[in-house]
Design an enzyme around this catalytic site. Structure first.
Site, PDB file in Angstrom:
ATOM      1  N   HIS A 116      11.846  28.100  36.653  1.00 57.42           N
ATOM      2  CA  HIS A 116      11.537  26.911  37.463  1.00 57.42           C
ATOM      3  C   HIS A 116      10.067  26.502  37.334  1.00 57.42           C
ATOM      4  O   HIS A 116       9.229  27.293  36.896  1.00 57.42           O
ATOM      5  CB  HIS A 116      11.834  27.176  38.940  1.00 57.42           C
TER       6      HIS A 116
ATOM      7  N   LYS B 127       7.619  25.875  43.051  1.00 56.44           N
ATOM      8  CA  LYS B 127       8.785  26.315  43.832  1.00 56.44           C
ATOM      9  C   LYS B 127       8.357  27.390  44.834  1.00 56.44           C
ATOM     10  O   LYS B 127       7.639  28.317  44.469  1.00 56.44           O
ATOM     11  CB  LYS B 127       9.860  26.855  42.889  1.00 56.44           C
TER      12      LYS B 127
HETATM   13  N1  LIG Z   1      20.272  22.322  46.131  1.00 55.66           N
HETATM   14  C1  LIG Z   1      19.628  21.740  45.116  1.00 55.66           C
HETATM   15  O1  LIG Z   1      20.254  21.188  44.186  1.00 55.66           O
HETATM   16  C2  LIG Z   1      18.135  21.748  45.113  1.00 55.66           C
HETATM   17  C3  LIG Z   1      17.480  22.408  46.098  1.00 55.66           C
HETATM   18  N2  LIG Z   1      16.112  22.409  46.152  1.00 55.66           N
HETATM   19  C4  LIG Z   1      15.514  23.062  47.309  1.00 55.66           C
HETATM   20  O2  LIG Z   1      15.096  22.049  48.217  1.00 55.66           O
HETATM   21  C5  LIG Z   1      13.962  22.507  48.962  1.00 55.66           C
HETATM   22  C6  LIG Z   1      12.829  21.491  48.810  1.00 55.66           C
HETATM   23  O3  LIG Z   1      12.421  21.450  47.446  1.00 55.66           O
HETATM   24  P1  LIG Z   1      11.266  20.449  46.961  1.00 55.66           P
HETATM   25  O4  LIG Z   1      11.650  19.050  47.279  1.00 55.66           O
HETATM   26  O5  LIG Z   1      10.980  20.822  45.571  1.00 55.66           O
HETATM   27  O6  LIG Z   1      10.057  20.926  47.895  1.00 55.66           O
HETATM   28  P2  LIG Z   1       8.784  20.068  48.389  1.00 55.66           P
HETATM   29  O7  LIG Z   1       7.798  21.079  48.881  1.00 55.66           O
HETATM   30  O8  LIG Z   1       8.375  19.122  47.336  1.00 55.66           O
HETATM   31  O9  LIG Z   1       9.347  19.221  49.622  1.00 55.66           O
HETATM   32  C7  LIG Z   1       9.597  19.744  50.902  1.00 55.66           C
HETATM   33  C8  LIG Z   1       9.226  18.668  51.898  1.00 55.66           C
HETATM   34  O10 LIG Z   1       9.695  19.048  53.189  1.00 55.66           O
HETATM   35  C9  LIG Z   1       8.632  18.739  54.107  1.00 55.66           C
HETATM   36  N3  LIG Z   1       8.804  19.508  55.331  1.00 55.66           N
HETATM   37  C10 LIG Z   1       8.348  20.740  55.634  1.00 55.66           C
HETATM   38  N4  LIG Z   1       8.746  21.076  56.867  1.00 55.66           N
HETATM   39  C11 LIG Z   1       9.471  20.037  57.357  1.00 55.66           C
HETATM   40  C12 LIG Z   1      10.124  19.786  58.586  1.00 55.66           C
HETATM   41  N5  LIG Z   1      10.138  20.681  59.583  1.00 55.66           N
HETATM   42  N6  LIG Z   1      10.783  18.607  58.754  1.00 55.66           N
HETATM   43  C13 LIG Z   1      10.789  17.691  57.771  1.00 55.66           C
HETATM   44  N7  LIG Z   1      10.169  17.876  56.582  1.00 55.66           N
HETATM   45  C14 LIG Z   1       9.514  19.038  56.387  1.00 55.66           C
HETATM   46  C15 LIG Z   1       7.385  19.087  53.332  1.00 55.66           C
HETATM   47  O11 LIG Z   1       6.236  18.511  53.931  1.00 55.66           O
HETATM   48  P3  LIG Z   1       4.812  19.245  53.709  1.00 55.66           P
HETATM   49  O12 LIG Z   1       4.565  19.217  52.225  1.00 55.66           O
HETATM   50  O13 LIG Z   1       3.881  18.397  54.503  1.00 55.66           O
HETATM   51  O14 LIG Z   1       4.959  20.643  54.221  1.00 55.66           O
HETATM   52  C16 LIG Z   1       7.708  18.440  51.983  1.00 55.66           C
HETATM   53  O15 LIG Z   1       7.447  17.053  51.974  1.00 55.66           O
HETATM   54  C17 LIG Z   1      13.650  23.905  48.410  1.00 55.66           C
HETATM   55  O16 LIG Z   1      14.282  24.874  49.225  1.00 55.66           O
HETATM   56  C18 LIG Z   1      14.287  23.893  47.036  1.00 55.66           C
HETATM   57  O17 LIG Z   1      14.626  25.145  46.548  1.00 55.66           O
HETATM   58  C19 LIG Z   1      15.373  21.782  45.196  1.00 55.66           C
HETATM   59  C20 LIG Z   1      15.986  21.156  44.145  1.00 55.66           C
HETATM   60  C21 LIG Z   1      17.422  21.063  44.019  1.00 55.66           C
HETATM   61  O1  LIG Z   2      13.232  24.395  44.026  1.00 55.37           O
HETATM   62  C1  LIG Z   2      13.855  23.864  43.072  1.00 55.37           C
HETATM   63  O2  LIG Z   2      13.298  23.121  42.244  1.00 55.37           O
HETATM   64  C2  LIG Z   2      15.292  24.134  42.947  1.00 55.37           C
HETATM   65  N1  LIG Z   2      15.881  24.786  43.905  1.00 55.37           N
HETATM   66  C3  LIG Z   2      17.249  25.139  43.949  1.00 55.37           C
HETATM   67  C4  LIG Z   2      17.415  26.628  43.844  1.00 55.37           C
HETATM   68  O3  LIG Z   2      16.578  27.370  44.385  1.00 55.37           O
HETATM   69  O4  LIG Z   2      18.387  27.085  43.236  1.00 55.37           O
HETATM   70  C5  LIG Z   2      18.084  24.361  42.964  1.00 55.37           C
HETATM   71  C6  LIG Z   2      17.419  24.141  41.636  1.00 55.37           C
HETATM   72  O5  LIG Z   2      17.367  25.367  40.974  1.00 55.37           O
HETATM   73  C7  LIG Z   2      16.036  23.552  41.808  1.00 55.37           C
END
Ligand SMILES: NC(=O)C1=CN([C@@H]2O[C@H](COP(=O)(O)OP(=O)(O)OC[C@H]3O[C@@H](n4cnc5c(N)ncnc54)[C@H](OP(=O)(O)O)[C@@H]3O)[C@@H](O)[C@H]2O)C=CC1
Ligand SMILES: O=C(O)C1=N[C@H](C(=O)O)C[C@H](O)C1
Length: 248
Positions: free
Chosen positions: A133, A137
């Site tokens: 990744h 992450k």
């Molecule tokens: N299931 C899937 O297909 C995928 C899952 N993911 C998962 O999604 C999650 C987020 O990933 P990603 O977008 O890369 O992470 P980011 O850090 O880019 O985004 C997370 C966001 O959530 C905000 N945040 C934190 N706490 C809160 C809260 N209490 N309420 C609302 N917003 C909040 C953060 O704000 P701030 O930065 O100000 O803290 C930030 O803007 C991870 O767990 C990742 O593993 C990611 C990709 C695909």
């Molecule tokens: O944080 C990410 O980027 C991703 N998170 C998910 C995971 O932890 O499996 C899905 C994907 O791999 C991207």
């Protein structure tokens, strides 16, 4: 028209989700919330579905609030174990009609990779998972790797197989990765990557590698939109996007 609110809207996945919802038919983006915003904005905007891409440490509070207010949720945030799923099931019992989808990965290819790995698991003595990744992450191993390991481990148990053979007797801590349900999981963090995984199987004289690559976060959006459209008619807890596809 399904009214959608996004939690974590300024994050990498949340921002991509806002674009996808705005561009899609039959769904309307009514709220974008981030850290520190009041969740009451969701009810004020009439959100029917919340998409959560926040952080493992805050997602359970967000879901408790949504379920308590009868708002369906589509959750990509990682960090779900059996205990958390049990908590959600009991919260959902108090809110009949509300649905929550927990999807470790929304990419269709990643869902297929997990299914193929579960299918292959019983035929091989050895298995290891490598997840790769982007370096921003927050968690390791990835939710996808954990879920894959659980599916592979369940298939191995059913087939009467134990853990992969490993004759290591000395070495550095961490050199053999994390043990998830008896399956070794290795995490790579590298600038330039998005989300990738290899599941490696081995037996006498042959190996099988199943690999999936997400090159762009758009790869998750078809799955997110499918989740949003289906969760409004799917009360209770659903784990895994495969339940909304015909590959489960
Ligand atoms: N299931 C899937 O297909 C995928 C899952 N993911 C998962 O999604 C999650 C987020 O990933 P990603 O977008 O890369 O992470 P980011 O850090 O880019 O985004 C997370 C966001 O959530 C905000 N945040 C934190 N706490 C809160 C809260 N209490 N309420 C609302 N917003 C909040 C953060 O704000 P701030 O930065 O100000 O803290 C930030 O803007 C991870 O767990 C990742 O593993 C990611 C990709 C695909
Ligand atoms: O944080 C990410 O980027 C991703 N998170 C998910 C995971 O932890 O499996 C899905 C994907 O791999 C991207």
């Amino acid at each position: 028209m399904i009214k959608v609110g996004v939690l974590g809207a300024q994050g990498k996945m949340g921002a991509q989700t806002c674009l996808a919802v705005e561009a899609a038919d039959g769904v309307e983006l009514v709220a974008r919330l981030d850290l520190g915003d009041d969740l009451d904005a969701l009810t004020a905007a009439g959100a029917q579905v919340v998409v959560d891409f926040t952080r493992p440490e805050v997602v359970m509070d967000n879901l408790g609030w949504c379920i308590g207010h009868g708002i369906n949720a589509v959750v990509g945030t990682t960090g779900f174990d059996d205990e958390r799923l049990a908590t959600l099931r009991s919260q959902l019992e108090q809110s009949p009609g509300t649905g929550v989808l927990i999807a470790p990965n929304f990419s269709i290819g990643a869902v297929l990779m997990m299914q193929f790995a579960a299918q292959a698991a019983k035929y091989y003595e050895s298995v290891e998972i490598v997840e790769l990744h982007h370096p921003d992450k927050v968690d390791a191993p990835s939710g996808t790797a954990r879920r894959t390991a659980e599916l592979v481990a369940a298939a191995r148990r059913e087939a009467g197989l134990g853990s992969s053979p490993d004759a290591t007797t000395t070495g550095l801590d961490g050199a053999r990765g994390a043990d998830v349900d008896g399956v070794r999981v290795h995490g790579i963090r590298l600038r330039g990557l998005v989300a990738h995984q290899e599941v490696l199987f081995g037996d006498t004289g042959e190996t099988l590698t199943i690999r999936h690559d997400s090159m762009h976060r758009e790869s998750f959006m078809a799955g997110v939109l499918l989740g949003v459209r289906r969760i409004v008619d799917t009360p209770g807890l659903t784990v895994g996007l495969e339940n909304f596809l015909d590959v489960g």
